[in-house]
Design an enzyme around this catalytic site. Structure first.
Site, PDB file in Angstrom:
ATOM      1  N   LYS A 102       0.855  -1.195   0.000  1.00 23.01           N
ATOM      2  CA  LYS A 102       0.000   0.000   0.000  1.00 23.01           C
ATOM      3  C   LYS A 102       0.885   1.238   0.000  1.00 23.01           C
ATOM      4  O   LYS A 102       1.904   1.270   0.724  1.00 23.01           O
ATOM      5  CB  LYS A 102      -0.907  -0.035   1.248  1.00 23.01           C
ATOM      6  CG  LYS A 102      -1.926   1.088   1.324  1.00 23.01           C
ATOM      7  CD  LYS A 102      -2.849   0.932   2.536  1.00 23.01           C
ATOM      8  CE  LYS A 102      -3.918   2.010   2.575  1.00 23.01           C
ATOM      9  NZ  LYS A 102      -4.850   1.859   3.714  1.00 23.01           N
ATOM     10  N   SER A 122      -9.921   2.072   2.587  1.00 24.43           N
ATOM     11  CA  SER A 122      -9.000   2.797   1.742  1.00 24.43           C
ATOM     12  C   SER A 122      -7.989   1.900   1.038  1.00 24.43           C
ATOM     13  O   SER A 122      -7.362   2.334   0.075  1.00 24.43           O
ATOM     14  CB  SER A 122      -8.237   3.825   2.574  1.00 24.43           C
ATOM     15  OG  SER A 122      -7.438   3.187   3.553  1.00 24.43           O
ATOM     16  N   SER A 181     -10.384  -0.111   6.858  1.00 22.65           N
ATOM     17  CA  SER A 181      -9.738  -0.118   5.545  1.00 22.65           C
ATOM     18  C   SER A 181      -9.033  -1.393   5.131  1.00 22.65           C
ATOM     19  O   SER A 181      -8.586  -1.493   3.986  1.00 22.65           O
ATOM     20  CB  SER A 181      -8.733   1.031   5.472  1.00 22.65           C
ATOM     21  OG  SER A 181      -9.416   2.214   5.184  1.00 22.65           O
TER      22      SER A 181
HETATM   23  N1  GLN Z   1     -13.456   4.746   5.815  1.00 23.69           N
HETATM   24  C1  GLN Z   1     -12.876   5.194   7.041  1.00 23.69           C
HETATM   25  C2  GLN Z   1     -12.439   6.619   6.918  1.00 23.69           C
HETATM   26  O1  GLN Z   1     -12.519   7.170   5.842  1.00 23.69           O
HETATM   27  C3  GLN Z   1     -11.761   4.304   7.468  1.00 23.69           C
HETATM   28  C4  GLN Z   1     -10.557   4.450   6.631  1.00 23.69           C
HETATM   29  C5  GLN Z   1      -9.416   3.620   7.131  1.00 23.69           C
HETATM   30  O2  GLN Z   1      -9.606   2.641   7.833  1.00 23.69           O
HETATM   31  N2  GLN Z   1      -8.218   4.059   6.786  1.00 23.69           N
HETATM   32  O3  GLN Z   1     -12.009   7.218   7.872  1.00 23.69           O
END
Ligand code: GLN
Length: 492
Positions: free
Chosen positions: A78, A159, A183
């Site tokens: 990532k 994400s 995410s």
């Molecule tokens: N969707 C959540 C956010 O936008 C979690 C994102 C994540 O876990 N990095 O904060």
């Protein structure tokens, strides 16, 4: 000839040991697959020369009878993990062409210590803020899954959308990901892959671009539970450079695969039965419970009364920490700089140009909830709610519950463009089942468990006791064996 890109990590490891193929062949097969799949936009940077060089070195180690536990296995990373000398952007324009002079602890364990091969950097939502991988400055990632009889492009979740899409499409044997509010688990559920978010403190956060430091954790996305266990062992561990990483021995997670779950007590939280929840999700959940019961586990209804406050509290704590973490991007130390007639103007222009809309929204919310006069009403209150959420779980575990079973997401993957740009709350609701584990610091795994009526994968989540990832692996494998593997048809 074996299709080298459809092997599991475990199969590839065994094939290398038997000398059925070389690490270079494995790397080349994946690099070719990546080239054919560029339409998915899963990789934001391919590193073929580096991959081949690492594979050659791995093959040399094999010839000498040496090599770590991941020797020669090609992985994707990532783009939130700093990779020394290799562009790391968090998929934000503000980092531009930033090449870190250091390597994250997790990736150095995977590649330098344990011998894996890096194929490239994977797409993600900008600074990991999002649930659909549509906020990336490199554009959205496409889910390799499509609805039956449709060519509508779907999101892979976020994400860690690039990680999930690449693993599902056979563009790496496994990938690193991070999870602040879901995410790892949500994109895994959207792509028919396995995502394991370990306990807060299990992996070092050093060298990972910070989003919300008290919630962020690294973990693997893989095609099987066993593969998640294999990667977890290499990613976990204490690191003196991250004071929140815990000094605790790393178990052999793979040994938990296939362990009996007989007599385990599995909690089904009443509060996760949401109003308006699609019947298919409800059915999947009951099916999962049946499978665990058939394997000898005992199912009990439990109550996590503060669940309904988890999402609103998360959307205070996460932006608050993000606004503070992102203060460092000022045009001086990293990446991009926009001009200005004085330093303040330069800061302002750099940040206005460099951050995307969702990131700017989070910074504004975060700055607001931390500001004098509002700190107690919002931030402090959210932290108190967090303690109550944690206590809900502790009460369950104290009553003898070994793990909690829930749906991973409230729906299957949705269309690209369907939810972005509208009411942000609609996007935030994707995290409804996953944020609680981050708020409580607990481990959670998402395992593919079925398909919706349109043929899209759906996942179930198991949440465990602190540092008991092994129980999640044993239970996750029961679901995996019952549900079977999920592989998208190649259309790209
Ligand atoms: N969707 C959540 C956010 O936008 C979690 C994102 C994540 O876990 N990095 O904060």
């Amino acid at each position: 000839m074996t299709n080298l890109t459809s092997l599991t990590l475990a199969e590839a490891r065994d094939g290398l040991a038997r000398k059925s193929f070389t690490s270079l062949e494995l790397a080349d097969a994946h690099l070719a697959a990546m080239e054919r799949a560029r339409v998915l936009n899963a990789y934001v940077l391919e590193t073929p020369e580096r991959a081949r060089e690492m594979a050659r070195q791995a093959d040399e180690r094999i010839a000498k009878g040496e090599g770590g536990p991941l020797n020669g296995l090609p992985l994707g990373v990532k783009d939130l993990f700093a990779t020394e000398g290799t562009r790391t952007t968090a998929c934000s324009r503000i980092l531009d062409d930033f090449k870190p002079p250091y390597e994250s602890t997790v990736t150095s364990q995977l590649f330098t210590r344990d011998g894996a091969v890096m194929l490239g950097k994977l797409n993600n939502d900008e600074f990991a803020m999002g649930s659909s991988n549509e906020t990336s400055c490199f554009g959205p990632v496409v889910n390799p899954w499509r609805r039956q009889g449709s060519d509508v492009k779907l999101v892979p979740g976020g994400s860690s959308g690039g990680s999930a899409s690449a693993v599902a499409a056979g563009l790496c044997l496994g990938a690193t990901a991070t999870d602040t509010g879901g995410s790892i688990r949500q994109p895994a559920a959207f792509t028919g892959t396995v995502g394991l978010k370990p306990t807060y403190g299990r992996c070092s956060r050093w060298g990972i671009v910070a989003f919300a430091s008290s919630l962020d954790q690294a973990g693997p996305i893989t095609r099987t539970v066993r593969d998640a266990a294999i990667l977890m062992r290499s990613m976990a561990g204490h690191d003196p450079r991250d004071t929140t990483s815990v000094d605790r021995a790393v178990p052999d997670y793979e040994a938990a695969v296939g362990k009996s779950v007989k007599g385990m007590k599995i909690g089904l939280p009443r509060e996760y039965r949401l109003e308006g929840m699609p019947a298919e999700i409800e059915k999947l959940w009951s099916q999962g419970a049946e499978w665990l019961k058939a394997a000898g586990a005992e199912l009990v209804e439990v109550s996590l009364p503060h669940t309904k406050y988890a999402l609103p509290a998360y959307y205070i704590v996460a932006p608050a920490e993000a606004s503070s973490n992102l203060a460092r991007y000022d045009g001086v130390r990293y990446g991009a700089r926009a001009g200005g007639s004085n330093i303040v103007e330069m800061y302002e222009n750099t940040r206005a140009k460099g951050f995307g809309a969702e990131v700017r929204r989070r910074i504004m919310i975060g700055t607001y909830v931390l500001s004098a006069g509002y700190y107690d009403a919002y931030y402090l209150r959210a932290q108190k709610v967090r303690t109550l959420i944690k206590k809900d779980f502790e009460d369950c575990y104290d009553a003898g519950v070994d793990a909690i079973l829930t749906p991973a997401t409230p729906s299957a993957a949705f269309g690209i463009g369907q939810k972005v740009g509208g009411n942000p709350i609609e996007m935030y609701l994707n995290d409804i089942f996953t944020v609680t584990a981050n708020m409580a610091g607990l481990p959670g795994i998402a395992v593919p468990a079925g398909k919706d009526s349109q043929g899209l994968p759906l996942g179930l989540q198991l949440i465990g006791r602190p540092f008991d990832e092994e129980t999640l692996i044993s239970l996750g494998e029961v679901i995996e064996l019952a549900a079977g593997r999920f592989t998208p048809e190649v259309w790209w």
